[in-house]
Write an enzyme that holds these catalytic residues in place. Structure first.
Site, short mmCIF file in Angstrom:
data_model
loop_
_atom_site.label_atom_id
_atom_site.label_comp_id
_atom_site.label_asym_id
_atom_site.label_seq_id
_atom_site.Cartn_x
_atom_site.Cartn_y
_atom_site.Cartn_z
N ASP A 144 0.81 -1.22 0.00
CA ASP A 144 0.00 0.00 0.00
C ASP A 144 0.85 1.27 0.00
O ASP A 144 2.01 1.26 0.40
CB ASP A 144 -0.88 0.03 1.25
CG ASP A 144 -2.06 -0.92 1.17
OD1 ASP A 144 -2.10 -1.74 0.23
OD2 ASP A 144 -2.92 -0.86 2.06
N ASP A 145 0.19 2.35 -0.42
CA ASP A 145 0.63 3.74 -0.23
C ASP A 145 1.56 4.28 -1.29
O ASP A 145 1.83 5.48 -1.32
CB ASP A 145 1.28 3.96 1.14
CG ASP A 145 0.34 3.71 2.30
OD1 ASP A 145 -0.87 3.50 2.04
OD2 ASP A 145 0.79 3.70 3.45
N HIS A 187 -6.01 3.11 -3.84
CA HIS A 187 -5.93 3.30 -2.39
C HIS A 187 -6.28 4.74 -2.00
O HIS A 187 -5.81 5.23 -0.98
CB HIS A 187 -4.53 2.94 -1.89
CG HIS A 187 -4.42 2.69 -0.42
ND1 HIS A 187 -5.36 1.98 0.30
CD2 HIS A 187 -3.47 3.05 0.49
CE1 HIS A 187 -5.00 1.91 1.58
NE2 HIS A 187 -3.86 2.56 1.72
N HIS A 234 -5.01 9.34 1.01
CA HIS A 234 -5.04 8.49 2.20
C HIS A 234 -5.85 9.11 3.35
O HIS A 234 -5.40 9.15 4.50
CB HIS A 234 -3.62 8.19 2.67
CG HIS A 234 -3.49 6.88 3.40
ND1 HIS A 234 -3.77 6.75 4.74
CD2 HIS A 234 -3.09 5.65 2.99
CE1 HIS A 234 -3.54 5.50 5.13
NE2 HIS A 234 -3.15 4.81 4.08
N HIS A 244 3.71 -2.32 3.06
CA HIS A 244 3.72 -0.97 2.49
C HIS A 244 5.01 -0.72 1.72
O HIS A 244 6.08 -1.22 2.11
CB HIS A 244 3.58 0.08 3.59
CG HIS A 244 2.29 -0.02 4.36
ND1 HIS A 244 2.09 -0.94 5.36
CD2 HIS A 244 1.12 0.68 4.24
CE1 HIS A 244 0.85 -0.80 5.83
NE2 HIS A 244 0.25 0.17 5.17
#
Length: 283
Positions: free
Chosen positions: A105-106, A156, A160, A250
């Site tokens: 993620d991210d 995603h 965020h 991540h």
């Protein structure tokens, strides 16, 4: 995601997300060279069953699927029909055989993502990358590298945020802008999305479905964003390993050097234990 979120709010949300339990089984085809998908008759709105994974006898010797080019026999890119509105995300994929899914993620982050891609390429496996729009917008080359290697690029959100605190227009903007960035870079928008912090609500499920995306959560959280040490991350993945598990790590949002180093250690051990590392494929 440009900055890590490690405060008590995130910890609380993670506990809530993990407490949801496992979602209903999802029938998927794994986009893996070794897969020979079956297409049994099914009820309406039920995706097809997955192919069986490789036999357990691969333990102790190289599995033939690891010798194939990463892009061999990958399904053509296309846009499935609009999915139903879910009430829970998929967290566990029990029908993909003796396989696991790795997700990151991210990102993409030019400091860490290339190393993760290189490790995955070395072992000829695929993963899911849930990208933040503000990161993806400046790194379309990394998105293309992910897609060229057969990885799944998911949504995603743009920045965020905590989705339940947003209005419907704001959620649509967060998800829609990110899908547009992916579409511009790859020629197709993402088919999967993951809510930041694992915090979902009805609006996010509805808007995600309108944008053609299915919600994907996770089974095993490495908590690598806390930088607990490379060995701890490795142990969490290996302890949680099981057929159908989705692992969360991540590749951006802070110092991810431990995540990079941990992948180099646990990935070959998973493969040597007979697991396929694969990605879900929607019809």
């Amino acid at each position: 995601m440009r900055h890590d979120h490690t405060g008590p709010e995130r910890r609380t949300l993670l506990r809530v997300a993990l407490g949801l339990g496992t979602a209903a089984a999802v029938h998927l085809i794994a986009a893996d060279p070794a897969s020979t998908p079956s297409r049994p008759a099914r009820a309406a709105d039920t995706p097809p069953a997955a192919a069986a994974g490789p036999p357990a006898s691969v333990r102790g010797r190289p599995s033939p699927y690891r010798l194939e080019p990463m892009t061999a026999n990958t399904p053509p890119r296309f846009r499935p029909g609009r999915p139903p509105v879910r009430v829970r995300p998929f967290e566990h994929l029990p029908e993909i055989g003796h396989s696991m899914v790795l997700s990151f993620d991210d990102g993409p982050d030019p400091l860490y993502t290339p190393d993760i891609l290189a490790t995955l390429r070395e072992h000829r496996v695929r993963a899911m990358f849930f990208v933040c729009g503000e990161m993806a917008d400046g790194n379309p080359d990394l998105l293309r590298e992910m897609a060229d290697d057969g990885h799944v690029v998911g949504n995603h959100s743009w920045s965020h945020p905590l989705i339940p605190e947003l209005s419907r227009p704001a959620i649509r903007d967060e998800l829609g802008r990110t899908s547009e960035v992916v579409d511009r870079a790859l020629g197709t928008p993402p088919l999967w999305y993951r809510a930041p912090y694992g915090a979902w609500n009805r609006n996010s499920f509805e808007i995600g479905a309108e944008l053609g995306m299915e919600p994907m959560a996770w089974t095993v959280d490495t908590l690598d964003w806390r930088t607990p040490g490379t060995g701890t991350i490795v142990r969490r993945v290996l302890d949680g390993a099981a057929p159908g598990v989705v692992v969360l790590s991540h590749d951006a949002g802070g110092d991810r050097s431990q995540s990079v180093a941990a992948l180099r250690r646990y990935l070959p051990r998973l493969l040597d234990s007979g697991y396929r590392i694969t990605v879900p494929y929607r019809l």
